[in-house]
Each structure stands twice: as structure tokens, then as C-alpha cells.
Motif scaffolding. Structure first.
Motif, PDB file in Angstrom:
ATOM      1  N   PRO A   1       0.833  -1.209   0.000  1.00 15.76           N
ATOM      2  CA  PRO A   1       0.000   0.000   0.000  1.00 15.76           C
ATOM      3  C   PRO A   1       0.863   1.252   0.000  1.00 15.76           C
ATOM      4  O   PRO A   1       2.010   1.198   0.409  1.00 15.76           O
ATOM      5  CB  PRO A   1      -0.807  -0.127   1.290  1.00 15.76           C
ATOM      6  N   PRO A   2       0.318   2.370  -0.465  1.00 13.08           N
ATOM      7  CA  PRO A   2       1.090   3.607  -0.543  1.00 13.08           C
ATOM      8  C   PRO A   2       1.498   4.101   0.840  1.00 13.08           C
ATOM      9  O   PRO A   2       0.885   3.761   1.845  1.00 13.08           O
ATOM     10  CB  PRO A   2       0.136   4.585  -1.221  1.00 13.08           C
ATOM     11  N   ALA A   3       2.554   4.881   0.847  1.00 16.85           N
ATOM     12  CA  ALA A   3       3.056   5.418   2.108  1.00 16.85           C
ATOM     13  C   ALA A   3       2.097   6.437   2.680  1.00 16.85           C
ATOM     14  O   ALA A   3       1.282   7.024   1.971  1.00 16.85           O
ATOM     15  CB  ALA A   3       4.417   6.083   1.859  1.00 16.85           C
ATOM     16  N   THR A   4       2.209   6.605   3.994  1.00 17.95           N
ATOM     17  CA  THR A   4       1.375   7.602   4.669  1.00 17.95           C
ATOM     18  C   THR A   4       1.848   8.985   4.247  1.00 17.95           C
ATOM     19  O   THR A   4       2.948   9.153   3.702  1.00 17.95           O
ATOM     20  CB  THR A   4       1.498   7.466   6.198  1.00 17.95           C
ATOM     21  N   PRO A   5       1.024  10.018   4.465  1.00 17.71           N
ATOM     22  CA  PRO A   5       1.434  11.370   4.074  1.00 17.71           C
ATOM     23  C   PRO A   5       2.783  11.792   4.660  1.00 17.71           C
ATOM     24  O   PRO A   5       3.593  12.413   3.970  1.00 17.71           O
ATOM     25  CB  PRO A   5       0.292  12.253   4.594  1.00 17.71           C
ATOM     26  N   SER A   6       3.021  11.455   5.935  1.00 16.75           N
ATOM     27  CA  SER A   6       4.301  11.860   6.526  1.00 16.75           C
ATOM     28  C   SER A   6       5.455  11.083   5.899  1.00 16.75           C
ATOM     29  O   SER A   6       6.546  11.625   5.667  1.00 16.75           O
ATOM     30  CB  SER A   6       4.271  11.649   8.042  1.00 16.75           C
ATOM     31  N   GLN A   7       5.190   9.758   5.629  1.00 13.16           N
ATOM     32  CA  GLN A   7       6.207   8.954   4.971  1.00 13.16           C
ATOM     33  C   GLN A   7       6.476   9.474   3.540  1.00 13.16           C
ATOM     34  O   GLN A   7       7.635   9.532   3.086  1.00 13.16           O
ATOM     35  CB  GLN A   7       5.786   7.489   4.935  1.00 13.16           C
ATOM     36  N   LYS A   8       5.414   9.835   2.843  1.00 11.32           N
ATOM     37  CA  LYS A   8       5.529  10.363   1.488  1.00 11.32           C
ATOM     38  C   LYS A   8       6.389  11.628   1.471  1.00 11.32           C
ATOM     39  O   LYS A   8       7.245  11.822   0.588  1.00 11.32           O
ATOM     40  CB  LYS A   8       4.119  10.659   0.947  1.00 11.32           C
ATOM     41  N   GLU A   9       6.186  12.488   2.493  1.00 11.48           N
ATOM     42  CA  GLU A   9       6.956  13.724   2.573  1.00 11.48           C
ATOM     43  C   GLU A   9       8.440  13.422   2.781  1.00 11.48           C
ATOM     44  O   GLU A   9       9.308  14.041   2.162  1.00 11.48           O
ATOM     45  CB  GLU A   9       6.428  14.580   3.728  1.00 11.48           C
ATOM     46  N   SER A  10       8.709  12.419   3.625  1.00 16.33           N
ATOM     47  CA  SER A  10      10.114  12.058   3.870  1.00 16.33           C
ATOM     48  C   SER A  10      10.757  11.456   2.619  1.00 16.33           C
ATOM     49  O   SER A  10      11.913  11.749   2.296  1.00 16.33           O
ATOM     50  CB  SER A  10      10.183  11.048   5.032  1.00 16.33           C
ATOM     51  N   ILE A  11       9.980  10.604   1.930  1.00 12.86           N
ATOM     52  CA  ILE A  11      10.513   9.994   0.703  1.00 12.86           C
ATOM     53  C   ILE A  11      10.811  11.067  -0.343  1.00 12.86           C
ATOM     54  O   ILE A  11      11.846  11.026  -1.026  1.00 12.86           O
ATOM     55  CB  ILE A  11       9.510   8.955   0.152  1.00 12.86           C
ATOM     56  N   ASP A  12       9.923  12.053  -0.467  1.00 11.64           N
ATOM     57  CA  ASP A  12      10.152  13.144  -1.430  1.00 11.64           C
ATOM     58  C   ASP A  12      11.439  13.908  -1.100  1.00 11.64           C
ATOM     59  O   ASP A  12      12.206  14.300  -2.003  1.00 11.64           O
ATOM     60  CB  ASP A  12       8.959  14.108  -1.427  1.00 11.64           C
TER      61      ASP A  12
END
Length: 703
Positions: A355-366
Motif C-alpha cells: 500500500p502507498p506510504a502515509t502522508p508523513s512517509q511520502k513527505e520524507s521519501i520526497d
């Protein structure tokens, strides 16, 4: 004659002549001779004879006097004195001089002319006579007092000769003597003013003359030096004596080194230069030598040699350090790319994971991806700069179309402009503009300047690209509407890693792009500059040499070769791959290949895509440009040769790098042939035929 009584005089002895009779007879015989001599003397035209009475009035004025003075005897006799035809100033001066000499007052006038003679003193003097016509001439006058039987002065005889010729001779002699003295003075001045020590010797090496510099060099006077052996004043007398012998045998010696020595032991290194000299009869007189002090020159030479050694050592150290830096950067590039590859790879996987990353995880990945891509860009730019500064960057300068390059740059930079809301305006090329440049590096410079113009612009700003050309130079300008730069910051442009205070801004950058652009433009023979006004924006510009549109060589056999249509090379279809990033060059080759129906042309715009096409399509022959974006032609050739699937394919280099060293390097690298631009059809087809024949033979061997 003794007085005798009258009767004795009357008595005559007819038998024997008396003594008086004999004397009288002799006198009578001598009278005609004496008279003739007197006449000859008084009528001689070679000298003037003027006789006066006791008061000085002229009584006799001979023919010579008439000739010299222009008067007739009748005009002067019993009328004037010799003083009247003499220079009055000279007569006055003579009177004064005689008054002083003899200690008695003498009146100027005739008395001054005859005073010494009147006292029985021999008198010969020079005087200027006046002619009747007023002209003057110098005369030498001899004065004698005429006396009667009682020794009383009854007159004077003045015998004069014209002294003009002798005076002229004396004047000429005086001039000659003066010229000789002047010449001697001039010659001496030249010798004395010379900065070198001047010496002349006889053939035996004995000093005959010197100048002041020689006195200073030896600490000896002129009198002490003249007449002594030349060799005595040098530390090595044998070498000094050999110098004299050498110039006598060779007639000339230059830069013969000797060391002069003074009495107190001071030494001076001199350069001895000498030649022999002769008199007017070509008889050898000796040696003329000049000795120049070269002590300071020797010291400077020594310092220069030491400096050169130091520079060589410094250059060696710098080259070694540069090599170490390049090796370090290359090593670091590999070491950094490997973990960076893992970081970016896994971050991209995490970004697309399910499943896709959580919003906070997405921000860190970016953040990871953003920083990773930026780090990769920084590594690439540092490596590019290192290659440029090491001098290892290969450029392939050729005629490049600005219109084509601008279109490619517009396509590449357009999305960045839209992202920042910047309006980009590119020139509309009505005429074909071509410059002499490396196509890949030209695009790199343009992209860098355009990227900066976008990043450091104001919101909703504009970027205007312009182009102006002359037959010699072409200028490309990129104008932005940013904040502009003050003068103190303009001077800091083009410095590595200097972002001019933008380090803490939202815009990322390395501070390397402008430095690379400057280096690349200069390597292509151009110049780069900037004009900026605070609050108005900046204009970055660069100039390159203008060039003409690429063309095919159409001379002689080349034109005939291109004119031949439908040339078939058997029934087999041949495949040709051309790896070239310059569309103009690709078009030229397409024109040639279009004449040959049995050849199919494929193309690739960079080395990596060319390798992939070669592996998949297996062309018979590959044409390879040297300077390609990404990997260059040499690197691509190495990969093709190491790959078993492509190692058999002959690769022909086509490059604008046309000096013999480039060709030699290409052949050593393993290219089948090396063709230089502009392409000559005959040469190109000959190389292509050989490559196709080579490919056919190896294909037959494999089967």
C-alpha cells in the motif's frame, strides 16, 4: 783706392800695366754683367722691389711691385711711402709690438716698417698689402737699410713676395690638423664612453692602449697598463694568452669568458670579444678587444636556472597533485554513485510501493529523492569541471546550426520555465546562423545560462534569447527580469562554488555552472560576459566565431562519385549505423547514402543509444562521431569492442578533430578508419567500401 801724387798718376809705364790699370779694366768688364743682374732683379715679376729715400718716399718701384700691387711706378714714385699701401691696423699693431720689444716709442707708419733695419737688425715680417683695386693679399717683406760711403742711411729697400699660396697651404694644413685632432678626440671619446673595458695589444699581447673602464677593471692606471702583457691581469694567464693567440689565428673571437683580477684580489667575470686590426697598408698591428662585465648576468643566469628547476619541480608536483585529484574524483564518483544508486532506487520503490506510504512517509521519501537527485547533479558537475581544468576535455569543433540548437534547448528548458511561471522568448531565425563550436558543449552552456535566468528571475518574469551575427563573430544573449547584480557581485561571477549570497535561498545550485560555461566558451575560442542593473535584471552573453553551413566536398572525383546513381554492391542489403548528435552532419551523410539503394542508414544521437542499437540491429558498419553527449566516441568504441556481439563490427570515426595527432590517436584506439570533417565523398566512400568488404569477409568466416 789709395791717394797718389798727381805726377805719379800722369806717368805711364807702357811696358808693364800698373795695378790700377788692371783693376780699372776688370771693373769695366764687370760693369755690363752687374748691370744685367741689376736689371734682372729689378724687372723680376716674382717679387716686388721697392726702394725709398731716407724719409720713406718711394724712389724705385719694380715690375714685380707693379704686378703684385696693380700700380705703375709713375703712380707711386715720389708720392707715397710703403706704409700707404699696407694694412693700417697691422702697421699700428707692429708699432705697439716693437715699442714693447725694443723699449722705445715707435710711431705708427713708415717708421714701424723700417725701424729694426734702421738699427741694423735683420727684419723679415708678414704684412698685408692693399692693391690699387682695393683687394688684399698677404706678403712676406724683407727690409734692408741703404747706406752711402759714409755709412749714412740714404734709403730703404723692401723686397716682398706674395704669401697667398703659402697662407692657403697653411690654412689647409691647419684645417687638416684640426680635423685630425677632432677625429682623435672623437675616437677617444667613443673608446672612453664605452661601457666595456677596451684594450689594444700588439701581436705579442703587449698592451698598447686602454680606456677608463679597463683602469677600473684592473685598478691600474693607463701608464701602468701600457707596455705590459695583457695576460697579467687575469686569474688564468694561460687562458688569457690563449685568447690573444686565438683571435690572431681566427681573426675574431666572441663571448670568450675570462676572469679579471685587481691588485687587491677582486675578481670580475668578463665576456672577451676581440678582432685584429691593420694599418692602411694592411699590415697587422695587433688585437682590438672589449671585455664586458657579466658578473650580474652570470648571477641572473644562475638564479634563472634555479628558478627553472624550481618551476619544473613545482609543475611536476602540480601535475602529480592534479592527477591525484582526478583519480580521487573518479574514485569518489564511483564510491558516491554506488550508495546513491541504492538510495535513489529504494526511495523510488518506496514511493511506488503498495500500500502507498502515509502522508508523513511520502513527505520524507520526497525529501530523500529531492536531495538524492540534487547530490547526483552536484557530483556530475564537479566531475565535469575537474575534466575541463585537467585539460582532458575533448572538443569536436564544427559548423553548428544555432536554429537547431535553440529548438532543442527550448524543448529541454520549456518545462522548467512553465514550472516557475517564466515566459521564454526565443529568436525566430529568418537566416541560417552557424557558429564554430562543439555542439554538445554549446547546448550545455545555453542550458546552464537559461536555467539560471529562470531560477533567479522574479515571479511571472520573462527571459528573452537573442542572436546577432557578423561575418566574424556571433553573439547569443540571454536577458532576464531578475533582481540584477551590483558591481561588487559582478566581479565575483565565474568563481567556483560562489553563489553570490544565494546559498540560503529557496533555489538550489552548485555555484559551478557559470564557471563551467566560461571555461567551455573559452575552449571553443569565444568570450563570455554579463551586464546587470539592480532592479532591472541581467544580460548574460557569449560570442563564438561565425561559420558557414556544412557542405560536402564537391571537387574532382568527389563530385563524380556523388553524381553516380543507383550503385549496387551485390544483392545483399547493407546496414549502416551513424552515431551523431549534430543533425546537419547527419543530413550530409544521408545525402551521400541516398545514392546507394543497397545501404540502409540508421542513426543514434548519443553513445549509449548507439551501443544499444548496434547490439540489437547488428549493422555491417558503424560511423561514430568522437564528441558525443554522455560517453564520447572513444568510450563507445571500447564498449563495442569488449562486447562479443559487436566486437566484429568495423567502426569508422568521423570527427572535426583533424590534426594528425587526433587521427593517430583514433587509429591507435582501434577505429577502422578516421574521416575528418568536412566530409569528402570520395574519401568517405572508399573507407565505407573497405569497411563493408571487411564486414563481408568476417561474416563469411563466421559461416
Amino acid at each position: 783706392m789709395s791717394k797718389k801724387p798727381l805726377n805719379s798718376l800722369l806717368s805711364v809705364d807702357y811696358a808693364t800695366p800698373t795695378e790700377d790699370c788692371i783693376t780699372e779694366r776688370r771693373r769695366q768688364v764687370a760693369l755690363p754683367i752687374t748691370g744685367a743682374l741689376q736689371n734682372a732683379i729689378f724687372n723680376s715679376a716674382n717679387f716686388s722691389s721697392i726702394a725709398t729715400d731716407a724719409k720713406g718716399v718711394i724712389q724705385i718701384f719694380n715690375v714685380g711691385a707693379e704686378c703684385m700691387l696693380g700700380y705703375t711706378a709713375a703712380e707711386v714714385m715720389n708720392k707715397i711711402t710703403p706704409a700707404d699701401i699696407s694694412d693700417p691696423q697691422e702697421v699700428i699693431a707692429r708699432a705697439k709690438a716693437l715699442s714693447l720689444e725694443l723699449g722705445t716709442p715707435i710711431t705708427p707708419g713708415f717708421e714701424a716698417l723700417v725701424f729694426k733695419a734702421s738699427r741694423g737688425i735683420e727684419d723679415i715680417y708678414e704684412l698685408t698689402y692693399f692693391r690699387k683695386d682695393g683687394s688684399r693679399f698677404p706678403a712676406v717683406v724683407s727690409v734692408t737699410a741703404l747706406r752711402d760711403a759714409q755709412d749714412a742711411i740714404i734709403g730703404y729697400l723692401l723686397i716682398g713676395t706674395d704669401n697667398t699660396a703659402r697662407k692657403q697651404v697653411e690654412a689647409e694644413q691647419k684645417k687638416l690638423n684640426q680635423r685630425l685632432r677632432d677625429q682623435q678626440f672623437y675616437t677617444r671619446s667613443l673608446i672612453e664612453s664605452n661601457i666595456d673595458a677596451i684594450i689594444t695589444t700588439d701581436p705579442c699581447g703587449i698592451i698598447t692602449d686602454i680606456n677608463k673602464q679597463m683602469e677600473a677593471l684592473t685598478d691600474c692606471t693607463r701608464d701602468e697598463l701600457i707596455g705590459t702583457p695583457f695576460k697579467n691581469y687575469f686569474t688564468d694567464p694561460d687562458r688569457a694568452e690563449a685568447a690573444i693567440k686565438l683571435v690572431l689565428s681566427e681573426k675574431k673571437v666572441t663571448n670568450y669568458e675570462l676572469t679579471a683580477r685587481t691588485r687587491d684580489g677582486k675578481k670580475t667575470v668578463v665576456s672577451y670579444n676581440a678582432t685584429v686590426f691593420y694599418d692602411q697598408d694592411r699590415t697587422l698591428q695587433g688585437v682590438f678587444a672589449a671585455a664586458r662585465d657579466i658578473t650580474e648576468s652570470k648571477r641572473l643566469d644562475q638564479e634563472l636556472q634555479e628558478t627553472n628547476v624550481a618551476l619544473k619541480n613545482a609543475k611536476f608536483v602540480a601535475e602529480k597533485a592534479n592527477l591525484a585529484k582526478s583519480n580521487f574524483l573518479s574514485s569518489m564518483s564511483h564510491e558516491l554513485r554506488s550508495p546513491l544508486n541504492a538510495i535513489l532506487g529504494f526511495a523510488q520503490l518506496m514511493d511506488t510501493d503498495s500500500p502507498p506510504a502515509t502522508p508523513s512517509q511520502k513527505e520524507s521519501i520526497d525529501q530523500i529523492l529531492h536531495a538524492g537527485w540534487y547530490l547526483l547533479e552536484l557530483i556530475n558537475e564537479i566531475l565535469d569541471l575537474a575534466v575541463i581544468e585537467s585539460g582532458k576535455l575533448l572538443l569536436s569543433e564544427e559548423s553548428v546550426s544555432l536554429a537547431e540548437v535553440m529548438l532543442e534547448c527550448q524543448a529541454m528548458i520549456g518545462p522548467q520555465g512553465k514550472k516557475h511561471g517564466i515566459k521564454l522568448t526565443f529568436p525566430q531565425f529568418d537566416n541560417s546562423y552557424f557558429v564554430r563550436a562543439d555542439r554538445t558543449r554549446l547546448k550545455q552552456v545555453l542550458i546552464n545560462l537559461l536555467s539560471n535566468a529562470i531560477k533567479y528571475n522574479q515571479p511571472e518574469g520573462t527571459v528573452i534569447v537573442d542572436c546577432a551575427a557578423t561575418p566574424e563573430r556571433t553573439r547569443i544573449s540571454i536577458r532576464d527580469t531578475g533582481a540584477g547584480l551590483p558591481l561588487e557581485k559582478l566581479t565575483q561571477l565565474f568563481q567556483p562554488f560562489n553563489r553570490l549570497g544565494q546559498e540560503n535561498s529557496a533555489e538550489e545550485g552548485t555555484g559551478i555552472g557559470l564557471v563551467m560555461s566560461k571555461r567551455l566558451v573559452e575552449l571553443m575560442g569565444g568570450v563570455i560576459g554579463v551586464e546587470s542593473t539592480v532592479g532591472m535584471g541581467s544580460v548574460f552573453w557569449f560570442e563564438l566565431a561565425s561559420d558557414t553551413e556544412p557542405y560536402l566536398s564537391m571537387e574532382g572525383e568527389d563530385a563524380a562519385a556523388l553524381a553516380e546513381p543507383h550503385v549496387l554492391r551485390g544483392t545483399r542489403l547493407h546496414t549502416l549505423l551513424y552515431v551523431e548528435d549534430n543533425p546537419a552532419n547527419l543530413k550530409l551523410v544521408e545525402q551521400i547514402i541516398a545514392r546507394y539503394p543497397d545501404i540502409r542508414l540508421m542513426s543514434a544521437v548519443n553513445g549509449n543509444s548507439g551501443i544499444e542499437i548496434a547490439r540489437s540491429s547488428q549493422p555491417n558498419v558503424i560511423l561514430m562521431d568522437i564528441n558525443l553527449p554522455g560517453i564520447n566516441g572513444f568510450e563507445a568504441l571500447k564498449i563495442l569492442h569488449l562486447d562479443p556481439t559487436t566486437t566484429h563490427i568495423p567502426v569508422i570515426a568521423i570527427s572535426a578533430n583533424a590534426i594528425p595527432l587526433d587521427v593517430e590517436r583514433g587509429m591507435k584506439a582501434g577505429f577502422f578508419r578516421y574521416i575528418t570533417k568536412p566530409i569528402r565523398v570520395n574519401e568517405f566512400m572508399e573507407a565505407l567500401d573497405l569497411a563493408l568488404e571487411f564486414a563481408r569477409e568476417h561474416s563469411d568466416d563466421d559461416t
